[in-house]
Structures are given as C-alpha cells and as structure tokens.
Design a protein around this motif. Structure first.
Motif, PDB file in Angstrom:
ATOM      1  N   LEU A  48      -3.771  -0.234  -0.966  1.00  0.00           N
ATOM      2  CA  LEU A  48      -4.389   0.927  -1.172  1.00  0.00           C
ATOM      3  C   LEU A  48      -3.158   1.800  -2.047  1.00  0.00           C
ATOM      4  O   LEU A  48      -1.981   1.934  -1.301  1.00  0.00           O
ATOM      5  CB  LEU A  48      -4.637   1.706   0.251  1.00  0.00           C
ATOM      6  CG  LEU A  48      -4.994   3.106  -0.035  1.00  0.00           C
ATOM      7  CD1 LEU A  48      -6.452   3.320  -0.573  1.00  0.00           C
ATOM      8  CD2 LEU A  48      -5.022   3.927   1.433  1.00  0.00           C
TER       9      LEU A  48
ATOM     10  N   ARG B 184      -2.428   5.355  -3.851  1.00  0.00           N
ATOM     11  CA  ARG B 184      -2.817   6.662  -4.446  1.00  0.00           C
ATOM     12  C   ARG B 184      -1.681   7.510  -4.509  1.00  0.00           C
ATOM     13  O   ARG B 184      -1.178   8.216  -3.806  1.00  0.00           O
ATOM     14  CB  ARG B 184      -3.781   7.310  -3.176  1.00  0.00           C
ATOM     15  CG  ARG B 184      -5.129   6.488  -2.900  1.00  0.00           C
ATOM     16  CD  ARG B 184      -5.952   7.238  -1.742  1.00  0.00           C
ATOM     17  NE  ARG B 184      -7.102   6.665  -1.626  1.00  0.00           N
ATOM     18  CZ  ARG B 184      -7.767   6.955  -0.502  1.00  0.00           C
ATOM     19  NH1 ARG B 184      -7.467   7.938   0.377  1.00  0.00           N
ATOM     20  NH2 ARG B 184      -8.872   6.248  -0.288  1.00  0.00           N
TER      21      ARG B 184
ATOM     22  N   ASP C 219     -10.538   3.102   5.053  1.00  0.00           N
ATOM     23  CA  ASP C 219      -9.342   2.756   4.383  1.00  0.00           C
ATOM     24  C   ASP C 219      -8.399   1.847   4.980  1.00  0.00           C
ATOM     25  O   ASP C 219      -8.049   0.765   4.323  1.00  0.00           O
ATOM     26  CB  ASP C 219      -8.521   3.987   3.659  1.00  0.00           C
ATOM     27  CG  ASP C 219      -9.328   4.849   2.748  1.00  0.00           C
ATOM     28  OD1 ASP C 219     -10.010   4.195   1.889  1.00  0.00           O
ATOM     29  OD2 ASP C 219      -9.056   6.215   2.962  1.00  0.00           O
TER      30      ASP C 219
ATOM     31  N   SER D 142       0.955  -1.323   0.024  1.00  0.00           N
ATOM     32  CA  SER D 142      -0.130   0.030   0.147  1.00  0.00           C
ATOM     33  C   SER D 142       0.798   1.337  -0.225  1.00  0.00           C
ATOM     34  O   SER D 142       1.749   1.247   0.715  1.00  0.00           O
ATOM     35  CB  SER D 142      -0.935  -0.059   1.310  1.00  0.00           C
ATOM     36  OG  SER D 142      -1.742  -1.042   1.155  1.00  0.00           O
TER      37      SER D 142
ATOM     38  N   SER E 283      -9.543  -1.700   4.873  1.00  0.00           N
ATOM     39  CA  SER E 283      -9.342  -2.505   3.728  1.00  0.00           C
ATOM     40  C   SER E 283      -7.918  -3.114   3.484  1.00  0.00           C
ATOM     41  O   SER E 283      -7.626  -4.097   3.187  1.00  0.00           O
ATOM     42  CB  SER E 283      -9.568  -1.482   2.427  1.00  0.00           C
ATOM     43  OG  SER E 283     -11.310  -1.235   2.516  1.00  0.00           O
ATOM     44  N   VAL E 284      -6.883  -2.115   4.095  1.00  0.00           N
ATOM     45  CA  VAL E 284      -5.625  -2.462   3.825  1.00  0.00           C
ATOM     46  C   VAL E 284      -5.354  -3.806   4.793  1.00  0.00           C
ATOM     47  O   VAL E 284      -4.664  -4.919   4.443  1.00  0.00           O
ATOM     48  CB  VAL E 284      -4.418  -1.494   4.280  1.00  0.00           C
ATOM     49  CG1 VAL E 284      -3.215  -1.929   4.350  1.00  0.00           C
ATOM     50  CG2 VAL E 284      -4.727  -0.345   3.329  1.00  0.00           C
TER      51      VAL E 284
END
Length: 238
Positions: A235, A237, A225, A213, A228-229
């Motif tokens: 993740l 971005r 978030d 991530s 989810s990781v």
C-alpha cells in the motif's frame, strides 16, 4: 528487568483474510508525543549547562530511551543512565497528563474499527511503562489487549523481540499481523519480526523499499487495506 504481562486470552472474531492482530507503535504513530520528548531532552540538557539541538532529538526518535539518557549524561546531566531515563519518562508522562496527547490523524478511527471487527491490537513501544500508562489513561478501556514497553524487553527496537513478544502475548502468528511504525528503528524491528508493516512517517523521512507499504496518514485507512497488505500487496499513499 520487569516481567512482561502474561499472554492474552483474547479470542478474535475476525473475518478470513483479515489480520489476526494489529500491532501499534505509540510515539508518533498513535499520539503526537515526539515534540514532548525533544522539549524534555532540551530542558534537561539546558538545566545542566548543556545544549540539545532539534537534530539531536530527531536522531533519537524510535531509539531506546537509554541511548538518549547516555548522551544527556555525557552533556553533564547528573545520574546514571537508568536514573536519567526514569527522569525523562517522568517528565514526558507529566506533560501528557497535563497537556494531553494529540492523536495522530486517523488513529482513533482505525482503532475503533478494529475493535468493532473483533481484531485485537497490541501496543509495542520503546517508551517505559509509566509513559505508556499515561497514554492508555486517555484511551477507551480495552483498546489494547497487550502492551509491550521498552523496560519489559531484553532487546529494544530495531531488534524484532518487541513485536515477537506482542504476537506471543496475543497468541497469534506474527506473520498474520500488521504493524504500524513511524521510525527507522521501529520499521526495522517490525519487518524483521515478520509482521506485514505499514510505514507512517512523521518527523523523520523513511526511504521506500521494494514491497514496503507507506502511507502519509492513517486517515481513510480501512481493514480491507490492511488485509491487502497482509496478502502481499504493498500500500503506497505518499
């Protein structure tokens, strides 16, 4: 070696699926203190007839302070590695106390959200306790339920000991934790410990890796978030 603080008695009120704890690197992740380190390293070298380049400073990001002190000693800075390390810490902590420690974007907001959600946080830094205390002085009391510093562990980053120590102090399973890091040694430490790691590069590039991530900023990052990781969804971005 100083004795690490006793395990925390923090009781988490987190929701199912949320991290049991969030483990934070400090320099470059929470506060923008890396320029203070490089300026202080340059200052010490120059005072003693040596030179210290910006590139040398970048190469030391995330590494044990003793490594920097050893290089400075080789450049002519007097004293033992321990004495030079203490002088580095003293000067950087002084800069933070007089000049402030600029927050990294989004760090304050995410720490606040985690506190409100009942998710404990730990500070995991290779800076020494004096340096960590200077930063903690500008944070709300209770922001971190545990603090692990470079002078309180046997093995520094990239070894997993610092993160494993933080999880033990909080009484949580490291595999249920999310860690934030900005340096190559720090990322290696967090990943080796088993924590779900989120990379937030600052001064040095960190290469992507399968399942890693990576975000360019903490701004806008939510607890969902992080959940989810933790669940295994990277993740990205950048």
């Amino acid at each position: 070696m100083p004795t690490t603080s006793a395990p925390s008695s923090v009781t988490s009120t987190r929701r199912p699926g949320h991290p049991a704890a969030v483990l934070w690197d400090m320099d470059g992740t929470i506060v923008d203190s890396e320029p203070y380190w490089i300026a202080t390293e340059t200052e010490l070298a120059t005072e003693n007839g040596g030179t210290w380049s910006h590139e040398q400073g970048l190469a030391m990001v995330g590494r044990p302070i003793a490594d920097t002190a050893e290089l400075l000693r080789d450049l002519g800075v007097p004293g033992t590695v321990a004495e030079i390390s203490d002088e580095l810490v003293r000067r950087v902590a002084g800069r933070i106390r007089t000049e402030g420690a600029p927050w990294r974007p989004g760090a304050r907001e995410l720490l606040t959200a985690l506190g409100e959600a009942g998710i404990p946080c730990a500070l995991v830094t290779m800076s020494y306790r004096e340096m960590a205390d200077a930063v903690l002085e500008v944070l709300p009391e209770g922001t971190f339920a545990a603090v692990v510093t470079g002078d309180e562990v046997t093995h520094s980053k990239p070894h997993p000991e610092p993160y494993l120590t933080a999880a033990r102090m909080l009484g949580v399973d490291i595999r249920d934790c999310v860690a934030f890091e900005d340096s190559v040694p720090g990322v290696a430490s967090a990943e080796a410990s088993g924590a779900a790691t989120v990379v937030v590069p600052m001064m040095i590039p960190i290469p992507p890796a399968p399942g890693r991530s990576m975000v360019h900023t903490l701004e806008g990052l939510t607890i969902e978030d992080l959940a989810s990781v933790l669940a295994g969804t990277p993740l990205v971005r950048m």
